[in-house]
Enzyme design. Sequence first.
Site, PDB file in Angstrom:
ATOM      1  NE  ARG A 124      13.849  41.598 -22.408  1.00  0.00           N
ATOM      2  CZ  ARG A 124      14.754  41.408 -21.556  1.00  0.00           C
ATOM      3  NH1 ARG A 124      14.718  41.622 -20.423  1.00  0.00           N
ATOM      4  NH2 ARG A 124      16.184  41.259 -22.059  1.00  0.00           N
TER       5      ARG A 124
ATOM      6  CE1 TYR B 257       8.505  49.056 -28.395  1.00  0.00           C
ATOM      7  CE2 TYR B 257       9.769  47.224 -27.385  1.00  0.00           C
ATOM      8  CZ  TYR B 257       9.634  48.238 -28.616  1.00  0.00           C
ATOM      9  OH  TYR B 257      10.217  48.087 -29.686  1.00  0.00           O
TER      10      TYR B 257
ATOM     11  N   GLY C  85       8.228  43.150 -24.011  1.00  0.00           N
ATOM     12  CA  GLY C  85       8.433  41.992 -22.935  1.00  0.00           C
ATOM     13  C   GLY C  85       7.653  42.523 -21.758  1.00  0.00           C
TER      14      GLY C  85
ATOM     15  CE  LYS D 263      12.146  37.442 -24.047  1.00  0.00           C
ATOM     16  NZ  LYS D 263      13.241  36.299 -24.408  1.00  0.00           N
TER      17      LYS D 263
ATOM     18  CG  HIS E 283      16.119  33.219 -23.628  1.00  0.00           C
ATOM     19  ND1 HIS E 283      16.993  34.053 -23.321  1.00  0.00           N
ATOM     20  CD2 HIS E 283      15.298  33.595 -24.468  1.00  0.00           C
ATOM     21  CE1 HIS E 283      16.827  35.378 -24.125  1.00  0.00           C
ATOM     22  NE2 HIS E 283      15.923  34.956 -24.947  1.00  0.00           N
TER      23      HIS E 283
ATOM     24  CB  ALA F 116      21.656  41.387 -28.658  1.00  0.00           C
ATOM     25  CB  CYS F 117      23.582  35.953 -29.214  1.00  0.00           C
ATOM     26  SG  CYS F 117      24.776  36.659 -28.000  1.00  0.00           S
ATOM     27  N   GLY F 118      21.690  36.883 -32.144  1.00  0.00           N
ATOM     28  CA  GLY F 118      21.483  36.222 -33.538  1.00  0.00           C
ATOM     29  C   GLY F 118      20.345  34.965 -33.453  1.00  0.00           C
ATOM     30  CE  LYS F 119      16.863  32.683 -28.193  1.00  0.00           C
ATOM     31  NZ  LYS F 119      16.945  33.826 -27.320  1.00  0.00           N
TER      32      LYS F 119
ATOM     33  CG  ASN G 146      19.737  36.683 -37.841  1.00  0.00           C
ATOM     34  OD1 ASN G 146      18.708  37.112 -37.942  1.00  0.00           O
ATOM     35  ND2 ASN G 146      20.861  37.523 -37.576  1.00  0.00           N
TER      36      ASN G 146
ATOM     37  CG  ASP H 192      12.567  34.594 -27.292  1.00  0.00           C
ATOM     38  OD1 ASP H 192      13.947  34.827 -27.228  1.00  0.00           O
ATOM     39  OD2 ASP H 192      12.003  35.106 -26.836  1.00  0.00           O
TER      40      ASP H 192
ATOM     41  CG  ASN I  83      14.283  46.442 -28.184  1.00  0.00           C
ATOM     42  OD1 ASN I  83      14.563  45.537 -28.600  1.00  0.00           O
ATOM     43  ND2 ASN I  83      13.524  46.698 -27.186  1.00  0.00           N
TER      44      ASN I  83
ATOM     45  NE  ARG J 138      12.508  43.547 -29.939  1.00  0.00           N
ATOM     46  CZ  ARG J 138      13.544  42.684 -29.723  1.00  0.00           C
ATOM     47  NH1 ARG J 138      13.218  41.255 -30.245  1.00  0.00           N
ATOM     48  NH2 ARG J 138      14.175  42.745 -28.999  1.00  0.00           N
TER      49      ARG J 138
HETATM   50  O1  O2Y Z   1      12.342  44.598 -25.544  1.00  0.00           O
HETATM   51  C1  O2Y Z   1      11.454  43.852 -25.464  1.00  0.00           C
HETATM   52  O2  O2Y Z   1      10.552  44.210 -24.854  1.00  0.00           O
HETATM   53  C2  O2Y Z   1      11.907  42.567 -26.265  1.00  0.00           C
HETATM   54  S1  O2Y Z   1      12.895  41.444 -25.737  1.00  0.00           S
HETATM   55  C3  O2Y Z   1      13.059  40.409 -26.710  1.00  0.00           C
HETATM   56  C4  O2Y Z   1      12.101  40.115 -27.670  1.00  0.00           C
HETATM   57  C5  O2Y Z   1      11.876  38.907 -28.644  1.00  0.00           C
HETATM   58  C6  O2Y Z   1      12.900  37.792 -27.992  1.00  0.00           C
HETATM   59  N1  O2Y Z   1      13.842  38.205 -27.085  1.00  0.00           N
HETATM   60  C7  O2Y Z   1      13.926  39.065 -26.412  1.00  0.00           C
HETATM   61  C8  O2Y Z   1      14.817  39.137 -25.171  1.00  0.00           C
HETATM   62  O3  O2Y Z   1      14.959  40.186 -24.662  1.00  0.00           O
HETATM   63  O4  O2Y Z   1      15.744  37.922 -25.218  1.00  0.00           O
HETATM   64 MN    MN Z   2      14.827  36.595 -25.898  1.00  0.00          MN
END
Ligand code: O2Y
Ligand code: MN
Length: 602
Positions: free
Chosen positions: A69, A211, A213, A220, A240, A263-266, A268, A287, A378, A380
């Site tokens: 993103r 790519y 989001g 998003k 979110h 990136a805090c492990g949602k 998981n 998410d 990043n 996916r």
């Molecule tokens: O880099 C991206 O486009 C993905 S960002 C993303 C993807 C899935 C769930 N959350 C996020 C985020 O940035 O919060």
């Molecule tokens: Mn997210």
Amino acid sequence: MVSHKRLQQWVKEAAGMCRPESIYWCDGSPAEYNRLCAAMVNTGMATPLNPAKRPGSFLFRSHPSDVARVEDRTFIASGNKDNAGPTNNWMDPAELRKKMTGLYSGCMKGRIMYVIPFSMGPIGSSISKIGVEITDSPYVVVNMRIMTRIGTKVLDALGKDGEFVPCLHSVGAPLQKGQKDTSWPCTPVIENKYISHFPEERTIWSYGSGYGGNALLGKKCFALRIASVQAHDEGWLAEHMLILGITPPKGEKKYIAAAFPSACGKTNLAMMIPTLPGWKVECVGDDIAWMKFGTDGRLHAINPEAGFFGVAPGTSMQSNPNAMLMIKKNSIFTNVVLTEENDIWWEGIGYEPPTGKKIDWTGSAWEPLSRKNGAHPNARFTAPAVQCPVIDPAWEDPAGVPISAFLVGGRRPTTIPLVHQAFSWNHGVFLGSIVGSETTTANIGAVGVVRRDPFAMLPFCGYHMGDYLAHWISIGKRTTADKLPNIFYVNWFRRSDDGKWLWPGYGDNSRVIKWIYERISGTGKGVETPIGYLPSPGAIDLKGLDLPSSNIGELLKVDPEEWLREVQSIKEHYGKFGAKLPIVLREELSALESRLKKALSS
Ligand code: O2Y
Ligand code: MN
């Protein structure tokens, strides 16, 4: 034949501007998906993975300039700059439309324009909403088919004049006659990428990136940035947040929604396997949560998505076994390593890279000893939610699931205890408003600074963050206190002075969830402290966990001096929102300061 006149008209206008070679309306069928994947294999955009190891799955490699993103190219074009607030990039809508119309002119030459009707949430649910994405990327089509519900069934639900959010997307790479396509078309010029939101018109325009989001506009862009504005105006919440169901060995299931910054492990946590015997976690979403009040006066949540777009590096049988099982088939992988056996690998997958030739995310031969990452950080996976082994039986319930607790949290090595509970709804909103993560060497700028991210919505709120917090306060007035979810602040990321993790995390987070479950059931023991209720000594079930007692002391410590420093940092954070910050939150902050000073002097 499409009977929706406004939709037909919009597609015609978009085609007139973008000038594609042809227009294709997606029906969402498996045959269509297979056809598109086969076509992308033919052009070299997709690599089919080994059907014996990963049936129905494909690998894609993005352009090196198009890997995540792009927040500084994300715009909220509200009529009034003040409505976007200090934390969003604002542009005048007329100026932005003019600029982007120029970019869109002829941008789909030589390409197919795909029209994807999609539903965010189960079709027919009163909480769901419909969007239509126009895109020139077949990669976007196949990802949208996993991440949302697409096709004819959505057009049927839309009828002749149903409401939809128009989402226009182009990779921004027209093809001249005879020009060979690249394997990941996009605009390499960063200044020409625009991820634009027109909140008043409920419209999304995205240009230049293929790519995540930036391109899968249901996620998003719609489900958070545009939906947050709709939720504000219509009296509901677009957040979110992950949603999970937790069931004790003998007892009733309760649902929890949790907001953590990226990136805090949602993912998981949403699919966690509890280490506590007999406890069960089931996943509704990882998410995004859309929540409306039900006739029972409680907030009911749906996951507007239908798949998971999870970060691959670090996902392993240790960190998230359910995700690993989920991605065994019918999945799309982007920017991971390709092994000689045509399977995938990434850093942190939990086993060494297999022997034989390997190709990294850039498409080059890769040697693990080369010190370069094989997968992009990043990278996916995209996988259907139904393949998650612990998908909740009610995950598609049109009525949503009733939420009993909200969790908020971030990565905080110091100060914030493992868990604390808000005194009240307004105090809980205060906790959500101060959430943040400490910067590490992975961030740009100073290390060890707290980046506040209220309710993890900073990059995703389509309007002024001060108004957003006022909206949260107002939600608390729409029902009685006993019907509102309790709010808890959790921090799995405390470290000792010598930098070691104090809490094991992962499945052991179920121990904290158990205390939360008991608190909301009225049985959990808590002690009142200046910052909220903390678990009483012995109230967190540590049976079977080999944790030094000094760790738990440290994890549940409230140090008034450290917290008074936190108060100063919150004052700076609040300073950004000016007069839009709800007075009740200022009052919560001064009440906290007074309680801390009193504790220090006693
Ligand atoms: O880099 C991206 O486009 C993905 S960002 C993303 C993807 C899935 C769930 N959350 C996020 C985020 O940035 O919060
Ligand atoms: Mn997210």
